[in-house]
Design an enzyme around this catalytic site. Structure first.
Site, short mmCIF file in Angstrom:
data_model
loop_
_atom_site.label_atom_id
_atom_site.label_comp_id
_atom_site.label_asym_id
_atom_site.label_seq_id
_atom_site.Cartn_x
_atom_site.Cartn_y
_atom_site.Cartn_z
N SER A 240 0.83 -1.20 0.00
CA SER A 240 0.00 0.00 0.00
C SER A 240 0.86 1.25 0.00
CB SER A 240 -0.92 -0.01 1.22
OG SER A 240 -0.13 0.18 2.38
N LYS A 241 0.19 2.35 -0.08
CA LYS A 241 0.85 3.66 -0.17
C LYS A 241 1.90 3.88 0.91
CE LYS A 241 -1.33 7.38 -2.57
NZ LYS A 241 -2.45 6.83 -3.34
#
Ligand code: GLU
Length: 466
Positions: A240-241
């Protein structure tokens, strides 16, 4: 049989590296087998649809060098065809109208929950008497899923995977507003586009059993499936980010080369012995479906960076400079002229060995393209302010030379260090670097002076002194 693979992204705004990896695998398999690679945009969600998102995906494909065959297909444009297939299934007795109200469905759901059943729809309209059809309910269309036995997929990555048919209900293929469901659209499109091999993320494995029900109902050939384990973050969690850049575009903007991202994403989930450096031509020779890893792969930023450094070193100077050109503009507002390009080419080996990204390359090389007067960063200014006598001495000696070479510059710096700085070369080389580059970090300053040449070197020292 000609292999046909496909890339069917849902346009979500950018091209995720996971999607890019799927595209690379499909492209490689098609190209390695002399087959076709087709692109379909799964754009049926009109509320969230944007043409920019489609453009971002097409741009990502082009940047990665993944060419495709034929026209890009819009799934949305094929809704009539999907509906037509649903109607055909009704005619053939493979699908049926279901008139259940939301309340009835809720009741079934509650009952199934209480009984601990896997599916809830009780198939009450599957063989219902047409005379009982209510007039005020818009029906959905459901498929007649097999009631007994099981479905097995011989997956190229996961192996043989079986699901008992009592786990698959008569799922909806056409909603009550007449629109086809994703499950139906994908199958119809894959069939009509002649897709023979489907390589996609293993988050789609569950869909595959339902999709096979549709293929079978229509009597269509079922493609070969390979479900790739997903990419995880370096810590093993969902990528994820918070782990770092997610999209192809971001890597591009950070100065990664398509060659490096291609190699990295390919290796992330597929192997050829211990080979880490797998350029495109080798990938085309070696790629097959037999060595796709079964375990989730962890994204390793350092590995990607090392590959990028490798491909930067490997690249022809002209090409490298061309690719780095936008970074000179964006980061230093520099437009490279012929003289700058010539200087950078002369220093390119050293610049390459100091750059893991194009962005670093542009930063390291920017001083070659500067023209006087230019600004000095704070540290450089301090170096200059504290060493004007050394710079003045260098200037006098440089002016007395016919030409400057890395050796002669180094020799002169040593002499000046002996005269003015207790023999400490750094006390002379650092202010020289500051004067020539405007910064305190650069490739060898002796070599830089040779490349800049006597006139420019002297002019830059003069400018620093004044
Ligand atoms: N549109 C789907 C996605 O982007 C792809 C589905 C498929 O490969 O069948 O996840």
């Amino acid at each position: 049989m000609t292999v046909v693979t496909r890339f069917p992204p849902s346009p979500t705004g950018f091209m995720h590296v996971g999607n890019a990896r799927t595209a690379i695998f499909n492209w490689l398999y098609a190209r390695a087998t002399g087959g076709k690679f087709v692109v379909r945009i799964e754009d049926t969600d009109r509320k969230r649809h944007s043409e920019e998102a489609v453009a971002a995906i097409m741009d990502g494909l082009e940047w990665l060098g993944l060419d495709y065959d034929g026209e890009v297909i819009s799934q949305f444009s094929r809704l009539d065809r999907h509906t037509e297939v649903a109607m055909e299934m009704i005619e053939k007795g493979q699908a049926y109208y279901c008139y259940c109200t939301p309340e009835e469905l809720e009741e079934m759901r509650e009952k199934a929950k209480a009984e601990g059943a896997k599916t809830f729809y009780d198939r009450r309209w599957r063989d219902a008497d047409p005379s009982t059809v209510p007039e005020d309910v818009k029906p959905v269309v459901r498929i007649k899923a097999p009631l007994e036995g099981s479905i097995t997929i011989e997956d190229k990555v996961q192996g043989s995977v079986t699901v008992a048919n009592d786990q698959i209900d008569d799922f909806i293929i056409l909603r009550s507003d007449g629109t086809p469901t994703y499950m139906l659209s994908v199958v119809v499109d894959d069939h009509d586009m002649g897709v023979t091999h489907v390589l996609r993320g293993d988050d789609h494995l569950n869909n595959t059993f339902r999709q096979k029900v549709i293929f079978d109902a229509m009597g269509w050939d079922v493609p070969v499936f390979g479900h790739l384990p997903l990419i995880h973050g370096p810590d093993g969690g969902k990528f994820s980010k918070r782990h770092g850049a997610q999209s192809v575009q971001e890597y591009r903007e950070m100065g990664y080369l398509p060659e490096a991202l291609f190699n990295y994403l390919l290796r992330l989930g597929w192997s050829h012995g211990d080979e880490e450096i797998i350029p495109r031509d080798k990938a085309l020779q070696w790629f097959n479906l037999d060595h796709i890893g079964k375990a989730a792969a962890r994204f390793d930023f350092a590995k990607l960076e090392n590959l990028n450094a490798h491909y930067i070193k490997d690249m022809e100077a002209d090409k490298l400079i061309e690719l780095a050109t936008p970074f000179f503009k964006d980061r230093h507002d520099i437009t490279l002229d012929a003289l700058a390009v010539e200087r950078i080419k002369q220093g390119v080996d050293e610049l390459k060995s100091r750059s893991k990204t194009l962005l670093q390359f542009a930063d390291e090389a920017a001083f070659y393209a500067k023209s006087l007067p230019f600004a000095y960063d704070e540290k450089a200014q301090n170096q200059i302010d504290g060493s004007k006598d050394a710079l003045a001495a260098l200037l006098t000696k440089f002016e007395a030379q016919d030409v400057l070479t890395a050796d002669s510059v180094q020799g002169i710096c040593k002499d000046v260090a002996g005269e003015l700085a207790d023999g400490k070369l750094g006390k002379v080389a650092m202010p020289l670097r500051a004067a020539l580059t405007g910064t305190t970090v650069s490739p060898s300053v002796f070599h830089a002076a040779e490349i800049l040449g006597k006139d420019e070197t002297c002019a830059r020292i003069q400018a620093a002194l004044s």
